[in-house]
Design a protein around this motif. Sequence first.
Motif, PDB file in Angstrom:
ATOM      1  N   TYR A 258      43.684  46.042  31.056  1.00  0.00           N
ATOM      2  CA  TYR A 258      41.923  44.878  30.755  1.00  0.00           C
ATOM      3  C   TYR A 258      40.417  46.226  30.787  1.00  0.00           C
ATOM      4  O   TYR A 258      40.237  45.569  30.893  1.00  0.00           O
ATOM      5  N   PHE A 259      41.045  46.503  32.359  1.00  0.00           N
ATOM      6  CA  PHE A 259      40.029  47.233  33.110  1.00  0.00           C
ATOM      7  C   PHE A 259      39.690  48.570  32.276  1.00  0.00           C
ATOM      8  O   PHE A 259      38.573  49.032  31.224  1.00  0.00           O
TER       9      PHE A 259
ATOM     10  N   ILE B 181      40.734  36.171  28.442  1.00  0.00           N
ATOM     11  CA  ILE B 181      41.461  35.824  29.543  1.00  0.00           C
ATOM     12  C   ILE B 181      42.349  34.955  29.757  1.00  0.00           C
ATOM     13  O   ILE B 181      42.182  33.142  29.588  1.00  0.00           O
TER      14      ILE B 181
ATOM     15  N   GLU C  93      47.272  44.900  35.888  1.00  0.00           N
ATOM     16  CA  GLU C  93      45.735  44.787  34.985  1.00  0.00           C
ATOM     17  C   GLU C  93      45.284  45.985  34.445  1.00  0.00           C
ATOM     18  O   GLU C  93      43.995  45.512  34.328  1.00  0.00           O
TER      19      GLU C  93
ATOM     20  N   LYS D 154      36.625  41.145  39.708  1.00  0.00           N
ATOM     21  CA  LYS D 154      36.324  42.345  39.466  1.00  0.00           C
ATOM     22  C   LYS D 154      35.956  42.605  37.557  1.00  0.00           C
ATOM     23  O   LYS D 154      35.061  43.230  37.119  1.00  0.00           O
ATOM     24  N   LEU D 155      36.786  41.676  37.264  1.00  0.00           N
ATOM     25  CA  LEU D 155      36.214  41.838  35.939  1.00  0.00           C
ATOM     26  C   LEU D 155      34.810  41.548  35.496  1.00  0.00           C
ATOM     27  O   LEU D 155      34.454  42.072  34.307  1.00  0.00           O
ATOM     28  N   SER D 156      34.395  39.928  36.829  1.00  0.00           N
ATOM     29  CA  SER D 156      32.920  40.067  35.855  1.00  0.00           C
ATOM     30  C   SER D 156      31.604  41.563  36.396  1.00  0.00           C
ATOM     31  O   SER D 156      30.275  40.756  36.134  1.00  0.00           O
TER      32      SER D 156
ATOM     33  N   ILE E 184      38.442  47.922  28.417  1.00  0.00           N
ATOM     34  CA  ILE E 184      37.091  47.139  28.524  1.00  0.00           C
ATOM     35  C   ILE E 184      36.034  48.158  28.945  1.00  0.00           C
ATOM     36  O   ILE E 184      34.934  48.339  27.715  1.00  0.00           O
TER      37      ILE E 184
ATOM     38  N   THR F 109      32.562  44.505  35.312  1.00  0.00           N
ATOM     39  CA  THR F 109      32.157  45.125  34.750  1.00  0.00           C
ATOM     40  C   THR F 109      31.094  45.614  33.569  1.00  0.00           C
ATOM     41  O   THR F 109      31.032  46.229  33.009  1.00  0.00           O
TER      42      THR F 109
ATOM     43  N   ILE G  30      33.135  35.621  30.833  1.00  0.00           N
ATOM     44  CA  ILE G  30      34.875  35.412  30.820  1.00  0.00           C
ATOM     45  C   ILE G  30      34.766  34.091  29.964  1.00  0.00           C
ATOM     46  O   ILE G  30      34.547  33.057  31.151  1.00  0.00           O
TER      47      ILE G  30
END
Length: 331
Positions: free
Chosen positions: A152-153, A171, A149, A184-186, A156, A188, A193
């Motif tokens: 990904y972070f 993704i 994971e 969590k991605l939303s 970004i 960043t 997404i």
Amino acid sequence: MANLSTRFFGLELKSPVIAASCSLTGSADHIKRLARAGAGAIVLKSIFEEEIEAQLQQELKERHPLVNDPEYLDYFDYVIREENLNKQVSLIKQVKEEVDVPIVASINCISSSEWTTFARRLQDAGADALELNLFLIPSDVSKSSDANEQFYFETISKVLKVVDIPVSVKISHYFSNLAAVIKKLSVTGVAGITLFNRFYSPDIDIENQRLVSAGILSSGQEYLLPLRWTAIMAPKTGCPLGASSGIHTAETAVKFLLAGAGAIQVASVLYNQGPEAIRTLNTGIAVWMERKGYTALDEFKGKLSVQLKLALAWERVQFTNWTREAEPNVL
């Protein structure tokens, strides 16, 4: 008259129907036809670092005597990457002069350094937004889910530091805790997404006992997985959700809007029906809206996402004796 405008990629779009990254969005002629058909945005064919690397290896095979020369390797690697990037840069510059639809550049890299290099170059070429086509198959048993994971972070974060245009991500569903990762991605800083990537899948030819490619185009039933997760996550994320896979009809498109999607990406239907499929989808959505008395997408977007008693239906995974009549009727 129905207003189909929406917001995705951090941009105002005239339609929620987006031409997804595919071979058809790699040519100026096709892009112009997609724009005329009413696409809300066009995501260019991804520039794949993996394909560039494969091209390099093929070229090196043909130049075997020079393979062990480090300076030559570095030079040739640079030349191939520049050739591929320059093609994408030229395409962006050309179509930006010829269409009035947002152009979204798409990149897929396997090394963290190249994400930023590609992102800067495509932004400078005039792309309105970037889509990071992110996927790391979790097949390495020595890596933890947290390590997978983190890719990904970190990606970004690096890209957001070097560009000023909106950045979205596309993704897969290959996460041990998908809901938490999407959440969590939303937050960043991404502008959207898209759920989910559709990948090449190997199959087996049992007569010739060899590996072959499975079907490339999606079927009309593949929308069910992204539909479920769109509905579950739309009310919980800090950015808009887009949807992809199996969206072949206006009816399916409306389902995603009701589930909370801000936009839908289509590709397979463009291969099957041509660019005019976008006009058909837009018309179908508008006709449904007028029939139901809606004038704008926001009037019904997310109406059937996870909220109140609907969570039970969206999060159920086992077949039981419940009936349709047991589900709340909110239409």
